[in-house]
Design an enzyme around this catalytic site. Structure first.
Site, PDB file in Angstrom:
ATOM      1  N   GLN A   4      -4.401  -5.119   6.966  1.00 27.60           N
ATOM      2  CA  GLN A   4      -5.370  -6.069   6.394  1.00 27.60           C
ATOM      3  C   GLN A   4      -5.318  -7.417   7.094  1.00 27.60           C
ATOM      4  O   GLN A   4      -5.994  -8.356   6.674  1.00 27.60           O
ATOM      5  CB  GLN A   4      -5.090  -6.257   4.894  1.00 27.60           C
ATOM      6  CG  GLN A   4      -5.236  -4.996   4.065  1.00 27.60           C
ATOM      7  CD  GLN A   4      -6.667  -4.502   3.977  1.00 27.60           C
ATOM      8  OE1 GLN A   4      -7.616  -5.221   4.271  1.00 27.60           O
ATOM      9  NE2 GLN A   4      -6.840  -3.253   3.588  1.00 27.60           N
ATOM     10  N   CYS A  20      -4.686   2.500  -3.664  1.00 24.95           N
ATOM     11  CA  CYS A  20      -3.454   2.998  -3.026  1.00 24.95           C
ATOM     12  C   CYS A  20      -2.298   2.023  -3.227  1.00 24.95           C
ATOM     13  O   CYS A  20      -1.452   1.867  -2.338  1.00 24.95           O
ATOM     14  CB  CYS A  20      -3.661   3.283  -1.541  1.00 24.95           C
ATOM     15  SG  CYS A  20      -4.938   4.487  -1.217  1.00 24.95           S
ATOM     16  N   LYS A  62     -10.718  -0.401  10.128  1.00 24.29           N
ATOM     17  CA  LYS A  62     -10.910  -1.608   9.305  1.00 24.29           C
ATOM     18  C   LYS A  62     -11.306  -2.801  10.172  1.00 24.29           C
ATOM     19  O   LYS A  62     -11.540  -3.888   9.653  1.00 24.29           O
ATOM     20  CB  LYS A  62      -9.627  -1.928   8.526  1.00 24.29           C
ATOM     21  CG  LYS A  62      -9.253  -0.883   7.471  1.00 24.29           C
ATOM     22  CD  LYS A  62      -8.103  -1.372   6.633  1.00 24.29           C
ATOM     23  CE  LYS A  62      -7.369  -0.265   5.900  1.00 24.29           C
ATOM     24  NZ  LYS A  62      -8.156   0.408   4.868  1.00 24.29           N
ATOM     25  N   HIS A  66       0.868  -1.183   0.000  1.00 27.30           N
ATOM     26  CA  HIS A  66       0.000   0.000   0.000  1.00 27.30           C
ATOM     27  C   HIS A  66       0.909   1.238   0.000  1.00 27.30           C
ATOM     28  O   HIS A  66       2.017   1.186   0.537  1.00 27.30           O
ATOM     29  CB  HIS A  66      -0.833  -0.056   1.290  1.00 27.30           C
ATOM     30  CG  HIS A  66      -1.919   0.974   1.397  1.00 27.30           C
ATOM     31  ND1 HIS A  66      -1.661   2.289   1.712  1.00 27.30           N
ATOM     32  CD2 HIS A  66      -3.266   0.855   1.274  1.00 27.30           C
ATOM     33  CE1 HIS A  66      -2.817   2.944   1.760  1.00 27.30           C
ATOM     34  NE2 HIS A  66      -3.801   2.106   1.498  1.00 27.30           N
ATOM     35  N   ASP A  95       3.196  -4.197   8.163  1.00 28.48           N
ATOM     36  CA  ASP A  95       1.939  -3.483   7.963  1.00 28.48           C
ATOM     37  C   ASP A  95       0.816  -4.512   8.087  1.00 28.48           C
ATOM     38  O   ASP A  95       0.587  -5.306   7.171  1.00 28.48           O
ATOM     39  CB  ASP A  95       1.948  -2.827   6.578  1.00 28.48           C
ATOM     40  CG  ASP A  95       0.594  -2.228   6.207  1.00 28.48           C
ATOM     41  OD1 ASP A  95      -0.329  -2.247   7.055  1.00 28.48           O
ATOM     42  OD2 ASP A  95       0.462  -1.748   5.062  1.00 28.48           O
TER      43      ASP A  95
END
Lengths: 147, 433
Positions: B220, B388, B243, B138, B217
């Site tokens: 997700q 993104c 999220k 991302h 990261d």
């Protein structure tokens, strides 16, 4: 939103492809989706004699660019920029606009798109590129005049 | 294409596992609304999730009855607000398996958490040092490292991907991608576009073998299967609240405490200091060193309520539900004429973000904006664009894609609506009708 006129221009784009000669070439990008248009303008004095382009994008951006070339080729830069102003005003009207078919021709089909704020940028991509390129081409014309 | 009998078998199987998706959906008021005259089919949870009523209620309760600043306000309301804020920090620490709440830094989102990591780690970089990321990141795990490289003279390098959308570890090994010059490796646990679950632990081991810091990261990952920072191999790990059923405006940077303790401040201001003199200041211990100014208090309370909700359902059950819905979606979407799934097409090491391109019978590739718009007219919310992740789309040779993303409340009926909607889109632009 997806009027026949828009789909027709999308499926058979007018004045598409890159041509020579040209006095100015610009690339405009829609940062939210990565759509791009590479657009060239050729003037003869004050008159727009050619607008050629190559782009990737959605039906709205592609059709709008096609309609734009129909409208501005053959006009003076001032007339073309006045059409740009009208089209931009229509696109920022949220659909509350009575477009003048005499002036905007097939461009009136985009009044429905103006109700979708996220898509207004799509409809303006080619027009913004034209405005930018026309200004540069005009500067080039004047530059030549001084020489 | 699965028929109705198969669909109902799958539904029965899900119910047999004790997972009642209808009861879960009833907790999310927004899911029962209509959009453009159709029942909402919300397939954009990788963008932001919907919120259960309990999260909204927890924030309203905080603002209505416990509103005060934290830490600085010593009165009763201040103590209540501080208890809510720090209580949320403790819930998050437990949820991710941290050694304690002192390892949980509140930020405004995952992007800020990654910027905090990049900015503070850059203080150790020299010209010629190397930072390793991947082409599927991302933008929030690319741009902060580009900025750090520009400031320090460090070199940014990246993992490529294989044809099926997984990190190309073989190519990386051949290129000696992670080497003695590598100081930082930063990789997404799960791709927000391809859904690929990356082998983070394996890459972390390589990073640690050369003395590099491993940043993950987990934006997700944390909402879906959860994360366990004790085993994932990360030194720093970022995710965001919105999220995972929480509000916007709050994210988390988890860090190994000894590493956090070595890092310099990020933003300067109130509550991040020990002593301030005009001639210079000393700084608070982590996590408060990295939390300048009044923090997102109600948002932390909301995120705490979101964690309570996820724990109530059970993150393992959520993961199983999503795996099943993902498998169903991959099957249904593969059966749509002209649809090409980007990334893994089998539900193995794969999250519930499914991106694709759609080509009509007469060969026109329908632009994702047009796919999105026509689906929206049928009440179906998906994302169209580059999500993104422009470098990834460039690597795939396309400018944009359409993404459907799933969560704990997604049903097979919604996937059916998506597949039907995509056939409609292809017909609309393809002239089959």
């Amino acid at each position: 939103m997806y009027q026949e006129i828009i789909l027709d221009h999308y499926k058979a784009k007018h004045h598409s492809g890159l041509r020579e000669p040209y006095q100015a070439e610009v690339t405009h990008v829609n940062p939210s989706c990565g759509d791009e248009v590479l657009l060239r303008v050729q003037l003869d004095g004050e008159r727009v004699v050619d607008v050629s382009y190559d782009g990737i994008g959605c039906s709205i951006s592609q059709a709008s660019t096609s309609v734009m070339t129909d409208l501005v080729i053959g006009k003076t830069v001032d007339e073309a920029l006045a059409l740009h102003a009208d089209f931009t005003e229509m696109m920022h009207s949220q659909g509350r606009y009575e477009p003048d078919e005499e002036r905007l021709e097939d461009g009136i089909a985009f009044v429905g798109v103006a109700q979708f704020p996220a898509r207004v940028k799509c409809a303006l991509l080619g027009w913004s590129a034209f405005k930018d390129a026309a200004a540069q081409a005009l500067a080039a014309e004047h530059g030549q005049g001084v020489k | 294409m699965p028929d109705r009998a198969q669909t109902s078998t799958l539904t029965a199987e899900l119910q047999a596992s004790g997972y009642d998706v209808a009861a879960i959906r009833a907790d999310f008021p927004g899911l029962s609304r209509e959009v453009n005259g159709h029942p909402l089919v919300y397939l954009d949870s990788a963008n932001t999730s919907q919120k259960p009523a309990s999260v909204v209620a927890a924030m309203a309760e905080h603002y209505s009855f416990h509103n005060a600043n934290v830490a600085r306000a010593m009165h009763t309301l201040g103590m209540e607000a501080t208890a809510g804020f720090e209580g949320a920090r403790a819930k998050i620490a437990t949820f991710i398996g941290a050694a304690g709440p002192q390892e949980v830094v509140f930020t405004k989102n995952a992007s800020e958490a990654l910027n905090l990591a990049a900015y503070t780690l850059a203080s150790r970089l020299q010209p010629g040092d190397e930072i390793v990321i991947s082409v599927l990141e991302h933008h929030s795990n690319i741009v902060p490292w580009q900025l750090a490289a520009e400031r320090t003279g460090a070199v940014l390098r990246w993992f490529d991907i294989t044809e099926d959308g997984r990190l190309d570890l073989g190519k990386a090994a051949a290129e000696n991608l992670i080497n003695e010059r590598t100081k930082i490796v930063s990789i997404a646990a799960v791709s927000n576009v391809l859904g690929t679950v990356n082998p983070v632990s394996e890459i972390a081991a390589q990073a640690h073998a050369v003395g590099a810091v491993m940043v993950v990261d987990a934006a997700q990952a944390a909402p879906h299967a959860g994360v366990d920072v004790a085993t994932i191999g990360a030194d720093l790990l970022a995710f965001t609240g919105h999220k995972m059923l929480g509000p916007t405006g709050i994210g988390v940077l988890w860090g190994r405490y000894d590493l956090l303790a070595e890092l310099p401040p990020f933003l300067g201001g109130g509550e991040m200091i020990k002593v301030v003199k005009l001639t210079g200041s000393t700084y608070a211990e982590p996590p408060h060193r990295f939390e300048a100014g009044t923090p997102p208090i109600a948002e932390a309370v909301g995120l705490g309520a979101a964690i309570d909700y996820l724990n109530g359902v059970g993150i393992e059950k959520i993961a199983i539900h999503e795996e099943r819905i993902t498998a169903y979606a991959l099957t249904r979407l593969s059966a749509v004429d002209g649809l090409r799934i980007l990334g893994p097409t089998r539900p193995v090491d794969r999250g519930g973000a499914i991106s694709f391109t759609l080509t009509t019978a007469n060969g026109l590739e329908v632009h994702p904006h047009d796919v999105m718009q026509l689906l929206d007219s049928r009440g179906i919310a998906v994302r169209g664009g580059h999500h993104c992740a422009r470098p990834l789309h460039e690597r795939l040779g396309i400018s944009a894609s359409t993404r459907a993303s799933l969560y704990l409340y997604t049903t097979t009926t919604e996937i059916d609506a998506l597949a039907d909607g995509l056939n409609y889109v292809a017909d609309f632009f393809g002239g089959r009708s």
